[in-house]
Scaffold this active site. Structure first.
Site: not given
Ligand code: UT7
Length: 328
Positions: A115, A255, A285
């Site tokens: 990225c 980004h 993204n």
């Molecule tokens: O270009 C660089 C590439 N990547 C990035 O920039 C990604 C950077 N990271 C992020 O943007 C965030 O970490 C995410 C959007 C990917 C995830 O958000 P988060 O606030 O960090 O959520 P999390 O991974 O801590 O997950 C929270 C909860 C989890 O459930 P539990 O374990 O608390 O029960 C996940 O399983 O949300 C759940 N979850 C979802 N729920 C509904 C994860 N993905 C989803 C989904 N829909 N799509």
């Protein structure tokens, strides 16, 4: 050595027509529109048609950038395509693009910095022009991330989209153009965001396909923390090198990974949202394509004026990061 001032003299973008909405994703994985919008800011993203590869997207964006720059394809000395989704391992996507464009005089290569790739590309190109080696360089960020996204993995499939942005770099008048670059890498974090299969470490095999090693794997939360830490810091460092302050920024073009990451950068830089280009709600993204597409849209919308101070900042797989200060 006398260095020539170098700036962006033309921008262009292309996104495929097909829209993949949050509502459609609700039918594919256990997720919902509300979660995606509040956690990421993304409402929809674009998907390349079956017959479109990265060079096809890059071609459309490049035609627009070349026209906007008021040059012809024969004037291009070098093509750099930043991508993690090349058409093929080799020939490079830049060579395929060179052929499509008919830019016979241009050298061509791909650049891999995920990225951050577009900012790495700008730094490479601008130095080649500043030193007098080349006059016009086409820098493209182009991705078909849908081809390496696992649409059964809700942690990643909601995030990514396809698209391409292109710029032509050339000499500009004194006082304008790029003022500083800040590039960085931390290879120890490579495991956090990766595609493992298909390379020399893990050649493609029935087993690598069955175990989904050709898809993006991401430790989202760790990448999030890294991004929040690095975005503001990299932008501040580029401004310091340019001898400028955060108060000087007219438009931040970050980004487009997650609106919460962008918000944290805005807080650190004491910037209001009006001074930031955000379009991830429409495209998600697009890795290396995110910043040049956002820039091309900012230009289209009349948000960039002569003499404005623009700051580009990105982060991504590698891990890598990059920031740049430009007087338009
Ligand atoms: O270009 C660089 C590439 N990547 C990035 O920039 C990604 C950077 N990271 C992020 O943007 C965030 O970490 C995410 C959007 C990917 C995830 O958000 P988060 O606030 O960090 O959520 P999390 O991974 O801590 O997950 C929270 C909860 C989890 O459930 P539990 O374990 O608390 O029960 C996940 O399983 O949300 C759940 N979850 C979802 N729920 C509904 C994860 N993905 C989803 C989904 N829909 N799509």
């Amino acid at each position: 050595m006398n260095l020539h001032p170098v700036g962006i003299i033309g921008t262009g973008k292309y996104v495929p027509d097909r829209i993949l909405s949050n509502q459609e994703l609700e039918q594919m994985v256990e997720t919902n529109d509300e979660w995606i919008v509040t956690r990421t800011g993304i409402r929809e993203r674009r998907m390349a048609a079956a017959e479109q590869a990265t060079s096809d997207l890059a071609y459309q964006a490049s035609l627009k950038a070349i026209e906007a720059a008021g040059i012809t394809v024969e004037d291009i000395d070098l093509i750099i395509v930043s991508t993690i989704t090349p058409d093929t391992f080799f020939p490079s996507t830049a060579c395929l693009l060179q052929d499509k464009l008919g830019a016979k005089k241009a050298a061509a290569f791909d650049l891999s910095a995920a990225c951050s790739g577009f900012i790495y590309g700008l730094a490479t190109a601008s130095n080649m022009i500043a030193t007098g080696m080349y006059k016009h360089v086409l820098v493209v960020g182009a991705e078909t991330l849908s081809r390496i996204t696992d649409y059964t993995d809700r942690n990643t499939c909601i995030l990514f989209g396809d698209g391409a942005g292109a710029v032509v770099l050339g000499q500009v008048e004194e006082g304008r153009g790029f003022k500083a670059f800040e590039l960085g890498a931390d290879g120890s974090g490579g495991e956090l965001l990766k595609v493992s299969g298909g390379g020399s470490r893990m050649p493609s095999s029935a087993e690598s396909v069955a175990s989904k090693q050709h898809y993006i794997h991401m430790a989202g939360n760790d990448v999030f923390k890294f991004a929040v830490r690095i975005m503001g810091g990299a932008a501040e460092e580029a401004l310091r090198k340019a001898g400028m302050n955060k108060e000087d920024i007219d438009l931040l073009v970050p980004h487009q990974a997650n609106v919460r990451i962008i918000q944290s950068a805005l807080n650190r830089l004491d910037l209001s949202e009006e001074k930031c280009m955000i379009n991830l709600d429409k495209y998600g993204n697009m890795s290396a394509a995110s910043i040049p597409v956002a820039l091309a849209e900012a230009v289209e919308q009349g948000r960039v004026n002569e003499g404005d101070c623009l700051v580009f900042v990105g982060f991504g797989g590698g891990l890598t990061w990059g920031a740049s200060v430009l007087i338009w």
